[in-house]
Write an enzyme that holds these catalytic residues in place. Structure first.
Site, PDB file in Angstrom:
ATOM      1  N   TYR A 176       0.862  -1.187   0.000  1.00  0.00           N
ATOM      2  CA  TYR A 176       0.000   0.000   0.000  1.00  0.00           C
ATOM      3  C   TYR A 176       0.893   1.229   0.000  1.00  0.00           C
ATOM      4  CZ  TYR A 176      -3.017   3.755   1.674  1.00  0.00           C
ATOM      5  OH  TYR A 176      -3.687   4.942   1.801  1.00  0.00           O
ATOM      6  N   GLU A 209      -3.419   7.556  -3.991  1.00  0.00           N
ATOM      7  CA  GLU A 209      -3.519   6.321  -3.222  1.00  0.00           C
ATOM      8  C   GLU A 209      -3.379   5.149  -4.183  1.00  0.00           C
ATOM      9  OE1 GLU A 209      -6.077   4.756   0.519  1.00  0.00           O
ATOM     10  OE2 GLU A 209      -7.272   5.248  -1.258  1.00  0.00           O
TER      11      GLU A 209
END
Length: 396
Positions: free
Chosen positions: A118, A206
């Site tokens: 991530y 993101e």
């Protein structure tokens, strides 16, 4: 301004960030053609079909599926396009899917296991510095990781005077447990990603997941990109990327009229000038036992036309049971606002919800007389508490 995955990936790629390649399709036939083109360009034999909507958690709602042949590409694309996709980030009605991204399969077998990470880039408002947030737990909701295993989330703050330094990119790769070719690829990926974030004037990147492929390439498999609206004058080409179908239609209409409007779930409509006063007014409504139905800042020129437009926007919400107008007459005179309220009320005819008007500032006494003597079903107030009491009374 939120972007679709494919639009965000195009911006990343323009700054040298490696991405999972894909082609947008608006129907099943285009999806098949896109799959054929991807196979010829990349050699992929499997394809991932991804719904393009402004919401996360698409896979959980059935909006991301793997197709192992062209027949499945056509079938899956046909199922996804036109569906109302419900995810943890949408309303109960979901969002209609107008297009899909047909992407290459990047989870192919090779010399090593694939790994998912991530990574996001955003502003840390407490320090006023950009921050890279990253974790070894890619492919999961980062909120779940933060709650259950917070020690697996790392952050790297960037000094704006020098930018992202090479040692910081290396530290990120090290904390992710990479070595060899994958380590070098990750440092390049992080540097390019941060450059893209800054140069595109984004407020959020993101990437979930960032993938280490079986042959040690590092790439963005997904991309959530939000561009700072205030920077669009510098990026005129980005303006065309806005998809109004993904936005609240009332908010779009209000924006076109020059009103700052955010739709909420309450029962008391707000019409205020100034963001700070608007926030205080919403608190006032809560204390009076109501729930704000919107945030609406009419700005400094609250004339009849602007007030009428604001009325019409507020009344589009069927949940509104009362309207509170709270204006501070600094730049604009209170009597002018009051006359605008009266003119707008008369122009619109019958308004079936109670209206409370609080005007303070220049010519506030004249404004109160205008409201009280208008003969209209409008309640005037002078003090904050008085306005709160009248809101409470009409809701009872």
């Amino acid at each position: 301004m939120n972007l679709h995955e494919y639009q965000g990936k195009d911006i990343l790629a323009s700054f040298g960030v490696r991405i999972q390649r894909g082609i947008v399709a608006k129907n099943a036939q285009e999806a098949v053609a896109a799959a054929k083109q991807l196979t010829s360009e990349t050699g992929t034999s499997w394809h991932v079909i991804k719904a393009q909507v402004h919401a996360g958690g698409r896979g959980k709602g059935g909006g991301v599926k793997l197709a192992k042949n062209l027949q499945e590409v056509e079938q899956i694309a046909g199922q996804i396009i036109g569906m109302n996709l419900i995810t943890p980030q949408t309303s109960a009605e979901g969002k209609k899917v107008h297009q899909v991204l047909v992407a290459e399969d990047v989870y192919y077998p090779g010399e090593s296991e694939t790994s998912e990470f991530y990574m996001s880039v955003l502003l840390n408002r407490s320090t006023g510095r950009n921050m890279i947030m990253y974790s070894t737990e890619g492919g999961m909701d980062i909120e779940t990781v933060a709650e259950q295993t917070p020690h697996l989330i790392f952050t790297e703050e960037v000094d704006p005077s020098v930018g992202l330094m090479p040692f910081q990119a290396r530290r990120i790769a090290f904390n992710l447990g990479l070595e060899g070719t994958a380590f070098k690829e990750m440092t390049k990926f992080v540097s390019a990603l941060y450059t893209a974030y800054v140069e595109s004037d984004s407020s959020l990147f993101e990437i979930n997941p960032v993938l280490k492929t079986s042959d040690n390439k590092i790439m963005a498999v997904d991309a959530k990109v939000t561009i700072d609206d205030n920077s669009l004058f510098r990026h005129k080409d980005y303006k065309d990327l806005r998809d109004l179908r993904e936005e609240n239609p009332i908010e779009v209409e209000a924006g076109a009229l020059g009103l700052n409007y955010v739709d909420l779930d309450g029962n008391v409509g707000c019409m205020v000038n100034g963001a700070g006063l608007a926030m205080a007014t919403m608190d006032l409504i809560k204390q009076a036992g109501g729930e704000p139905a919107n945030f609406l800042d009419v700005g400094g020129t609250a004339d009849a036309a602007r007030v009428e437009a604001a009325f019409k926007i507020i009344l589009k919400d069927p949940n509104v049971k009362a309207i509170l107008i709270n204006i501070f007459g600094g730049i604009v005179r209170c009597d002018r606002v009051a006359q605008g309220v009266i003119d707008a009320y008369k122009n619109m005819g019958n308004i079936n919800v109670p209206i409370i008007v609080r005007l303070q500032g220049t010519n506030a006494d004249i404004a109160k007389d205008l409201i009280d003597n208008s003969g209209l079903d409008v309640l005037s107030a002078t003090e904050f508490q008085e306005a709160a009491d009248k809101v409470q009374k009409v809701l009872a």
